[in-house]
Design a protein around this motif. Structure first.
Motif, PDB file in Angstrom:
ATOM      1  N   ASP A 391      -2.578   8.312 -20.003  1.00  0.00           N
ATOM      2  CA  ASP A 391      -3.822   8.095 -19.260  1.00  0.00           C
ATOM      3  C   ASP A 391      -5.043   8.269 -20.155  1.00  0.00           C
ATOM      4  OD1 ASP A 391      -2.856   7.373 -16.755  1.00  0.00           O
ATOM      5  OD2 ASP A 391      -2.584   9.451 -16.131  1.00  0.00           O
ATOM      6  N   TYR A 418       2.862   0.107 -16.689  1.00  0.00           N
ATOM      7  CA  TYR A 418       1.683   0.844 -16.239  1.00  0.00           C
ATOM      8  C   TYR A 418       0.471   0.472 -17.091  1.00  0.00           C
ATOM      9  CZ  TYR A 418      -1.282   4.953 -15.217  1.00  0.00           C
ATOM     10  OH  TYR A 418      -2.308   5.782 -14.861  1.00  0.00           O
ATOM     11  N   ASP A 421      -0.894  -2.980 -16.318  1.00  0.00           N
ATOM     12  CA  ASP A 421      -1.722  -3.033 -15.114  1.00  0.00           C
ATOM     13  C   ASP A 421      -3.098  -2.415 -15.327  1.00  0.00           C
ATOM     14  OD1 ASP A 421       0.201  -4.322 -13.621  1.00  0.00           O
ATOM     15  OD2 ASP A 421       1.014  -2.478 -12.756  1.00  0.00           O
ATOM     16  N   ASP A 422      -3.183  -1.374 -16.140  1.00  0.00           N
ATOM     17  CA  ASP A 422      -4.401  -0.561 -16.197  1.00  0.00           C
ATOM     18  C   ASP A 422      -5.333  -0.859 -17.364  1.00  0.00           C
ATOM     19  OD1 ASP A 422      -3.244   0.666 -14.006  1.00  0.00           O
ATOM     20  OD2 ASP A 422      -3.964   2.652 -14.579  1.00  0.00           O
TER      21      ASP A 422
END
Length: 475
Positions: A391, A418, A421-422
């Motif tokens: 993150d 992930y 997508d981010d």
């Protein structure tokens, strides 16, 4: 001494004024390059408009055959193309060979793409008022395309403008970068021999600042496609009005390296991505975010591999790094590195300069607001930053004003998806560097990296209009 001319309506035309073209590596005078006037540009555009009236009527087969012929001619003149890149761009020979091969592939994709555009039927009877009607769509050419190209891939990025434009039935006025006109003018001969009608390709060389207004606002220009700096791209955007526009602008491409990554298997690839053509690549690897658990190991391996790079004459087949495009760029990077050092950054490899060459430079202890991190360096400089978790890495990547290509190395499929997508980017490259590009993939950015897409299929869509036809089956 060679003196170039403009390519207008299928003929070479001299100009009253010229500018001097110097080799980036040696500084030798290569040519006196024709300097077009606004009047010259207007004539070129008008000639392209006239040629378009006939060229738009040609069949997909005819346009495809012209492009296939271009491919065959380029295959026969590969070494000549390499020599041009080495001289005018200072591109190391082995990188020049790669660009030439890619250029040939791009025109081959265009030849095949000329036959691909298709429409679809529309079920008009889905509405009560549409009963008794049929409808379908088709792709139609726009007209005259204004193409403005940069110095760093002067053959292949020109191909990404010319190939799809001609495949779709448009004509083109090409303005190449001041430092790399010879490669563009070489293509005039190729297209002439391949059978492209006179006037379908016009090439004007000279000052972008002086010619930009005509190239972007003339009433016959239907689309502008520009690859270059963010500053110039924004200026063009303000001028084009309702014309179609593709902008491929800046980037400070990032790579995330997760702890599952086998470092020794990717280190050479990462170094190449950071320093190929002295970092003068739109998607050059500029920021590397490495998980803290493998950070020290990665940095040590990266520096060791960087020191193996050969710096020298671009004509030498062993050279990895040569001159930057001009000495002013070296001076700019000297200033940026000094600012970074004053703010706490540490140079652990490279950081030395001659008048024309900057050694491959690795920087640690950087912060996000340093120019070498947040702006586009377009130079052989890379910063390596540790992170705690994925993150945080994604946050650091997304903090950029740019979004062209991003890479991530991970053996974890969940994490890869992930990130896909981010991360806010035009392209995400999983398990490779952000410098990866194949010439039929969609290519373009978000945020300040511009908009629109290249890659032949996608560029053809951007260089055509969608036309709808409705037919009443009976009166």
């Amino acid at each position: 001494m060679k003196k170039t001319q403009l390519w207008i309506n299928g003929q070479w035309e001299p100009t009253d004024q010229t500018y001097e073209l110097y080799a980036p590596f040696s500084g030798e005078l290569l040519a006196h390059v024709a300097k077009a006037t606004v009047s010259d540009v207007n004539r070129a555009i008008e000639g392209a408009q006239e040629a378009y009236q006939a060229f738009k009527q040609t069949s997909a087969y005819e346009r495809s055959e012209i492009l296939y012929k271009v491919v065959e001619l380029l295959k026969m003149r590969k070494q000549e193309m390499v020599d041009i890149l080495v001289k005018e761009a200072g591109k190391p020979a082995k990188a020049a060979i790669t660009e030439v091969e890619r250029t040939i592939s791009t025109y081959l994709f265009a030849a095949e793409g000329a036959k691909q555009p298709s429409g679809e039927t529309v079920p008009l009877d889905a509405a009560p008022t549409g009963v008794g009607y049929m409808g379908y769509t088709k792709r139609v050419p726009l007209g005259v395309v204004s193409a403005i190209t940069p110095f760093n891939f002067p053959f292949n990025l020109v191909a990404h403008k010319l190939g799809p434009a001609f495949a779709a039935g448009n004509t083109v006025v090409l303005k190449p970068a001041n430092q790399t006109p010879m490669s563009a003018l070489f293509m005039a001969e190729i297209f002439k021999e391949a059978g492209l009608p006179d006037g379908a390709l016009q090439i004007v060389t000279g000052s972008g600042g002086e010619l930009s207004e005509a190239l972007t606002t003339h009433r016959y220009i239907k689309k502008v496609t520009f690859t270059g700096s963010e500053k110039v791209g924004l200026e063009i955007k303000e001028k084009v009005g309702l014309r179609k526009l593709t902008l491929e602008l800046g980037s400070n491409s990032a790579l995330i390296i997760e702890p599952s990554t086998p470092i020794q298997q990717i280190i050479q690839r990462a170094v190449n991505g950071a320093f190929n053509f002295a970092g003068q690549v739109c998607i050059s690897l500029q920021r590397i975010y490495v998980h803290q658990s493998i950070y020290s190991q990665f940095v040590e391996a990266f520096v060791e591999e960087t020191k193996k790079l050969v710096i020298g004459n671009p004509a030498d087949g062993t050279t990895d790094i040569s001159a930057m495009i001009n000495p002013k760029e070296v001076q700019r990077l000297q200033s940026w590195l000094e600012e970074a050092k004053e703010s706490g950054a540490q140079i652990i490899a490279g950081g030395t300069f001659t008048e024309r060459i900057m050694t491959p430079t690795v920087v640690v202890n950087t912060s996000p607001n340093m120019k070498i991190v947040c702006q586009e360096t377009f130079a052989p400089v890379v910063s390596i930053v540790p992170y705690k978790d994925l993150d945080e890495a994604i946050h650091l990547v997304n903090a950029s004003n740019y979004g062209l290509n991003v890479g991530i190395y991970t053996q974890n499929l969940t994490d890869a998806l992930y990130a896909a997508d981010d991360i806010d980017t035009g392209s995400l490259i999983i398990n490779d560097i952000p410098s990866f590009r194949v010439d039929n993939m969609p290519y373009g950015g978000v945020k300040q990296s511009g908009y629109g897409r290249e890659g032949i299929k996608f560029a053809i869509e951007e260089m055509t209009n969608l036309k709808f036809i409705a037919v009443k089956k009976s009166l």
